[in-house]
Structure formats: structure tokens, C-alpha cells
Design a protein around this motif. Sequence first.
Motif, PDB file in Angstrom:
ATOM      1  N   ARG A  42       0.834  -1.201   0.000  1.00 34.86           N
ATOM      2  CA  ARG A  42       0.000   0.000   0.000  1.00 34.86           C
ATOM      3  C   ARG A  42       0.864   1.244   0.000  1.00 34.86           C
ATOM      4  NH1 ARG A  42      -2.932  -2.950  -1.862  1.00 34.86           N
ATOM      5  NH2 ARG A  42      -4.670  -4.015  -0.898  1.00 34.86           N
ATOM      6  N   VAL A  43       0.546   2.198  -0.869  1.00 30.40           N
ATOM      7  CA  VAL A  43       1.393   3.390  -0.934  1.00 30.40           C
ATOM      8  C   VAL A  43       1.355   4.182   0.378  1.00 30.40           C
ATOM      9  CG1 VAL A  43       1.530   3.659  -3.427  1.00 30.40           C
ATOM     10  CG2 VAL A  43      -0.423   4.596  -2.205  1.00 30.40           C
ATOM     11  N   ASP A  44       0.225   4.190   1.053  1.00 28.79           N
ATOM     12  CA  ASP A  44       0.171   4.847   2.357  1.00 28.79           C
ATOM     13  C   ASP A  44       1.177   4.234   3.336  1.00 28.79           C
ATOM     14  OD1 ASP A  44      -3.424   5.408   2.355  1.00 28.79           O
ATOM     15  OD2 ASP A  44      -1.771   6.771   1.901  1.00 28.79           O
ATOM     16  N   VAL A  45       1.239   2.897   3.309  1.00 25.00           N
ATOM     17  CA  VAL A  45       2.154   2.190   4.213  1.00 25.00           C
ATOM     18  C   VAL A  45       3.610   2.467   3.842  1.00 25.00           C
ATOM     19  CG1 VAL A  45       2.879  -0.088   5.006  1.00 25.00           C
ATOM     20  CG2 VAL A  45       0.451   0.422   4.739  1.00 25.00           C
ATOM     21  N   ASP A  51       8.608   7.440   6.582  1.00 22.47           N
ATOM     22  CA  ASP A  51       8.427   8.709   7.315  1.00 22.47           C
ATOM     23  C   ASP A  51       8.402   9.874   6.324  1.00 22.47           C
ATOM     24  OD1 ASP A  51      10.141  10.682   9.827  1.00 22.47           O
ATOM     25  OD2 ASP A  51       7.990  10.301   9.535  1.00 22.47           O
ATOM     26  N   ALA A  52       7.643   9.665   5.275  1.00 25.55           N
ATOM     27  CA  ALA A  52       7.553  10.676   4.215  1.00 25.55           C
ATOM     28  C   ALA A  52       6.084  10.921   3.904  1.00 25.55           C
ATOM     29  CB  ALA A  52       8.278  10.193   2.968  1.00 25.55           C
ATOM     30  N   ASN A  53       5.832  12.058   3.285  1.00 27.97           N
ATOM     31  CA  ASN A  53       4.469  12.352   2.860  1.00 27.97           C
ATOM     32  C   ASN A  53       4.162  11.613   1.563  1.00 27.97           C
ATOM     33  OD1 ASN A  53       2.343  14.033   1.377  1.00 27.97           O
ATOM     34  ND2 ASN A  53       2.268  14.761   3.486  1.00 27.97           N
ATOM     35  N   LYS A  54       2.988  11.013   1.496  1.00 27.97           N
ATOM     36  CA  LYS A  54       2.637  10.233   0.322  1.00 27.97           C
ATOM     37  C   LYS A  54       2.800  11.028  -0.981  1.00 27.97           C
ATOM     38  CE  LYS A  54      -1.713   9.018  -0.314  1.00 27.97           C
ATOM     39  NZ  LYS A  54      -2.996   8.277  -0.337  1.00 27.97           N
ATOM     40  N   ARG A  55       2.516  12.280  -0.915  1.00 30.57           N
ATOM     41  CA  ARG A  55       2.641  13.143  -2.082  1.00 30.57           C
ATOM     42  C   ARG A  55       4.045  13.066  -2.683  1.00 30.57           C
ATOM     43  NH1 ARG A  55       3.176  15.071  -6.021  1.00 30.57           N
ATOM     44  NH2 ARG A  55       2.551  17.054  -6.938  1.00 30.57           N
ATOM     45  N   MET A  56       5.036  12.928  -1.793  1.00 33.98           N
ATOM     46  CA  MET A  56       6.435  12.897  -2.268  1.00 33.98           C
ATOM     47  C   MET A  56       6.730  11.603  -3.017  1.00 33.98           C
ATOM     48  SD  MET A  56       6.756  15.772  -1.380  1.00 33.98           S
ATOM     49  CE  MET A  56       8.244  15.931  -2.376  1.00 33.98           C
ATOM     50  N   HIS A  59       5.692  12.373  -6.269  1.00 29.11           N
ATOM     51  CA  HIS A  59       6.594  13.406  -6.773  1.00 29.11           C
ATOM     52  C   HIS A  59       7.877  12.793  -7.339  1.00 29.11           C
ATOM     53  CE1 HIS A  59       8.581  17.322  -6.898  1.00 29.11           C
ATOM     54  NE2 HIS A  59       9.627  16.758  -6.324  1.00 29.11           N
ATOM     55  N   TYR A  60       8.449  11.881  -6.597  1.00 26.00           N
ATOM     56  CA  TYR A  60       9.732  11.305  -7.003  1.00 26.00           C
ATOM     57  C   TYR A  60       9.602  10.140  -7.961  1.00 26.00           C
ATOM     58  CZ  TYR A  60      12.071  14.007  -3.391  1.00 26.00           C
ATOM     59  OH  TYR A  60      12.555  15.009  -2.630  1.00 26.00           O
ATOM     60  N   PHE A  61       8.529   9.355  -7.836  1.00 25.41           N
ATOM     61  CA  PHE A  61       8.468   8.113  -8.599  1.00 25.41           C
ATOM     62  C   PHE A  61       7.298   8.018  -9.567  1.00 25.41           C
ATOM     63  CE2 PHE A  61      12.030   6.163  -6.604  1.00 25.41           C
ATOM     64  CZ  PHE A  61      12.047   6.618  -5.286  1.00 25.41           C
ATOM     65  N   GLY A  62       6.378   8.954  -9.507  1.00 24.83           N
ATOM     66  CA  GLY A  62       5.319   8.977 -10.522  1.00 24.83           C
ATOM     67  C   GLY A  62       4.085   8.205 -10.142  1.00 24.83           C
ATOM     68  N   ASN A  63       4.226   6.932  -9.942  1.00 23.07           N
ATOM     69  CA  ASN A  63       3.097   6.095  -9.520  1.00 23.07           C
ATOM     70  C   ASN A  63       3.625   4.802  -8.919  1.00 23.07           C
ATOM     71  OD1 ASN A  63       3.555   4.222 -11.701  1.00 23.07           O
ATOM     72  ND2 ASN A  63       2.545   5.690 -13.046  1.00 23.07           N
ATOM     73  N   LYS A  64       2.734   3.989  -8.478  1.00 25.26           N
ATOM     74  CA  LYS A  64       3.099   2.764  -7.760  1.00 25.26           C
ATOM     75  C   LYS A  64       3.923   1.827  -8.637  1.00 25.26           C
ATOM     76  CE  LYS A  64       0.927  -0.862  -4.992  1.00 25.26           C
ATOM     77  NZ  LYS A  64      -0.336  -1.489  -4.596  1.00 25.26           N
ATOM     78  N   ASP A  65       3.486   1.650  -9.876  1.00 26.89           N
ATOM     79  CA  ASP A  65       4.189   0.748 -10.789  1.00 26.89           C
ATOM     80  C   ASP A  65       5.621   1.197 -11.059  1.00 26.89           C
ATOM     81  OD1 ASP A  65       2.229  -0.934 -13.371  1.00 26.89           O
ATOM     82  OD2 ASP A  65       2.311  -1.226 -11.203  1.00 26.89           O
ATOM     83  N   ASP A  66       5.785   2.494 -11.286  1.00 24.71           N
ATOM     84  CA  ASP A  66       7.121   3.009 -11.565  1.00 24.71           C
ATOM     85  C   ASP A  66       8.003   2.890 -10.326  1.00 24.71           C
ATOM     86  OD1 ASP A  66       6.269   5.685 -13.940  1.00 24.71           O
ATOM     87  OD2 ASP A  66       6.292   3.499 -14.113  1.00 24.71           O
ATOM     88  N   LEU A  67       7.417   3.048  -9.167  1.00 18.83           N
ATOM     89  CA  LEU A  67       8.178   2.820  -7.938  1.00 18.83           C
ATOM     90  C   LEU A  67       8.630   1.380  -7.847  1.00 18.83           C
ATOM     91  CD1 LEU A  67       9.247   3.644  -5.143  1.00 18.83           C
ATOM     92  CD2 LEU A  67       6.936   3.302  -4.226  1.00 18.83           C
TER      93      LEU A  67
END
Lengths: 218, 218
Positions: A42-45, A51-56, A59-67
Motif C-alpha cells: 500500500r502506498v500509504d504504508v 516517514d515521508a508524505n505520500k505526495r512525495m 513526486h519522485y516516482f510517478g506512480n506505484k508501478d514506476d516505484l
Amino acid sequence: MASVNAQAAKASKSKRDPESVRQRILQAALAEFSDKGLGGARVDVIAQRADANKRMLYHYFGNKDDLFLAVLEHAYRDIRSAELELNLDNLSPEDGMRKLVAFTFDYFIKAPYFINLLNSENLHRARHLRRSQAILDMHAPVVGLITDLLRRGIAEGVFRADADPIQVFITNASVGYFYFSNVHTLSTIFGRDLSEKDELEARRRHVIDVVLGYLRPT
Amino acid sequence: MASVNAQAAKASKSKRDPESVRQRILQAALAEFSDKGLGGARVDVIAQRADANKRMLYHYFGNKDDLFLAVLEHAYRDIRSAELELNLDNLSPEDGMRKLVAFTFDYFIKAPYFINLLNSENLHRARHLRRSQAILDMHAPVVGLITDLLRRGIAEGVFRADADPIQVFITNASVGYFYFSNVHTLSTIFGRDLSEKDELEARRRHVIDVVLGYLRPT
DNA sequence: GGGCTAAGTAACTAGTCAGTTACTTGTGGA
DNA sequence: TCCACAAGTAACTGACTAGTTACTTAGCCC
């Protein structure tokens, strides 16, 4: 030296550290994807674990798949580059192969996340990996290591003449990967904890014996 | 004969066939869990694939997790019982082991769902399997087969004396399982379709060679 | 110091999900 | 034929999810 100190002083006073946040997200993602799989993570998890804001994360990775792909590249890069540092050239074919098999087994212990990441990627039919030229480029050198060991071993008459480098690469990974990927079911079935030290040592010896035993000339 | 016809006539006139619905759900679940993993599978999709009402899925199986366990039991029962029908007793130790390794490899081809089910179950740390005494009871006889083969092979001087039945069981599964569980990533990495017939035959020969090569006396 | 942009916060959103509720229909046995 | 219960239909529900929106803050450069 002065510039390193200036940077360190600057970093410790700064409220923002984008590279640190980015790395924390990557590491948290690696852990979460390994624990839960791509679908279960889960992206929230991940954001919380970092210890980061989900928005970041977006910001850095685009979406879940790209992460997930970033995590995969990181994981592959780690194992493949470690393999290239083994310096097998200086060893006999047998010792070289022994070292490689042992390294692979030990690597799965050290980087347990690797297996679950690969399982997830295969469940998704390698659709992330296909987008990564970097990962594709990582493998030829490693197969080259095995090709060289086999060629030397065959020339010296200590390895069977029909050994194929890609099959040996796959088998080298097989004998350890399966053990770790199924450690929960196997431990339950056999009623013993196969991740205990003694069990790991026994398995390690066995996998080395399997590959080296197979490679003996026919 | 008359009673069989009476049953068949009755079944074809009936609007309800609970056992058929139940089986359809089980098969659809097996397919969906295999394709998507436990977390990725959707009960709506399973019901749709079964051409059944979702309510019946809960009626017959209770919840998603219990359905997964039912699928797992079904899958294990299938492979483990097929192994027991191999009749290895009548073969030499070498031919018996060869047959078992080949069977395992062929089984993964025949029942590709098995691998993804096991991957899912291990991702969930075998928490379903732990609740199934049936699955736990299925393994001793199979390990017994290997124990017997090894004992005979060692007595005849055709197998190495240090071969351990459980390690051999695990290795037998390893060399095929990894190939199939990673077929998408491996095929992408090597730029060839490792599920093609020629590739499968080459791998099959190799895995037999690996196990039989390992077992040669030292 | 001011302006601009990247980094960051926090709340929101539309759709999805496993499971539930309310009700209907079929079947078998008395 | 009637009744009871299992099998079945269809709609609902509250919580969760990846991603988005609106806004603020920090830091760098001129």
C-alpha cells in the motif's frame, strides 16, 4: 575537505533533504513490496514506513508501478554487480563455481527481499522489467562468468562437456531460490524451521554439492 | 445401470446442481488465484469466471481465505497423489529417480497454477497451510519414496552415500520450480521464450542430468 | 530582500472491494 | 400438497485504495 564539511554542515541545518527522502521511500518500498507483493503493498504504508508524505512518493516516482520498477532495478543492480566482484578468474574452475554457488546462496540470505520481488514481477509477467534496458544489460556479463568457468573446466577435463552456461546459471539460482521462496510452506510441511542456522548450513553444503556433483565429467 | 441412468436423467432436468456450482467456483478460484495471487484475485471475478452468483461463493466456502485454502488443498492433493502412483519400486534406483525428476518437471507444465499458488502461500507465510492437517499428512509418503530410492541406490553403490532425502526432495522441486516461477523474467532477460517446446525439452534433460549427476557416487 | 521553483503538507475523490442483507426459488420428504 | 431448508439472485454497505488537488514552505539565485 572544506567542501565536504560545508556540505555536511549545510545538510544538518537544512529542513529539506530530497535525496534522503527519495532513498527512504525506495527502501521502504523495497521492504513493503517484498512483504506484501506488488498488489498487496500500500502506498500509504510505504510513505509511512519511509516517514515521508505520500505526495512525495508520487513526486519522485510517478506512480506505484514506476516505484516498483525503481525497486526492481535497484535489487537487480545489487546482485549483478556483486557477482562481478567475485574475481573468479583467479580460481580453478571448480573453486570458481563453488564460490559462485555459495555466493548466490548467501546472497539470498543477505537480501531476502529479492525473491519476493521476482515472484511479484513474474506474477505480472515481467511487464515492468521489459521497460528497463538497464536490467536487460546487467545479465550478459554474469552469464559470461559462467561461460568462462565452464570452458576452463571442460578444457581441464574437470567438468562435463555438455554443460550449458544458461542452464547452469538457472540451476545455480534454482537450488537456493526455491528453498527460500518456499521456506514457510516447507518448514510447515517438515515441521522444522528451515531458516535456522543449522538448516541453512546443511542446505548450503547440499546446493554446492548438487552443482559441483552435476558438473563432474560423465 | 438403471440407477445411473436415473441419476443422469434427474441431474439433466434439475435447475440446481450444487456440486457443479461448487466445483466451478473451486476451479475458477484456482485459475484466478494462480493468475493474480491471493491479494490480486477478486471474488467478483472468481464468481464471474465460475458463472456463479457471488453469494454462493460465500455459501460454499465462507470467505476468500477459506476458498484459497480449499484451492491449496486441492492442488497439493493432486500432485502428491500422482507421485504415489509412479510405481518407483519396480525400477532401478537410477530409473526411479529419473522418473521422479521427469514427473515433477512435467507436472509443473501440466499444472502451472501450482507454482503461483505456492508463491502466494509463502508470501502469506504459510498461514493457510498451517490450518490444514490434510496437507501436512500428504508429504510423508512422498519423502518415503525418495528415502527408499536413495537407500536402494546407496546399497547398490550407484548413489552417493551422503544424499539426504529431504534435501533431494527439495532439490527435485527446485530445479523445475524456479524455471517456471521465473519464466517471464528469465525469458525477457535472455531474449528467448523459455516456455517454448524446445526450451522445455532442453531444461527437462538438464534437470534430470543435474539430479542424477549429483547422485553419482563420489 | 524578493521571486521563483522544488519540496513538502494535508485533505479530498471516485472507484473498488470483501462481505452482508433481503428476498426468491427449487427440491425432497412427510 | 405443503412445509422447511438449501440453493440461489440481486442489491447494498462501509472501509479501503491509488491518485489528485490546493496550498505552504524552504532554498537558491539575482
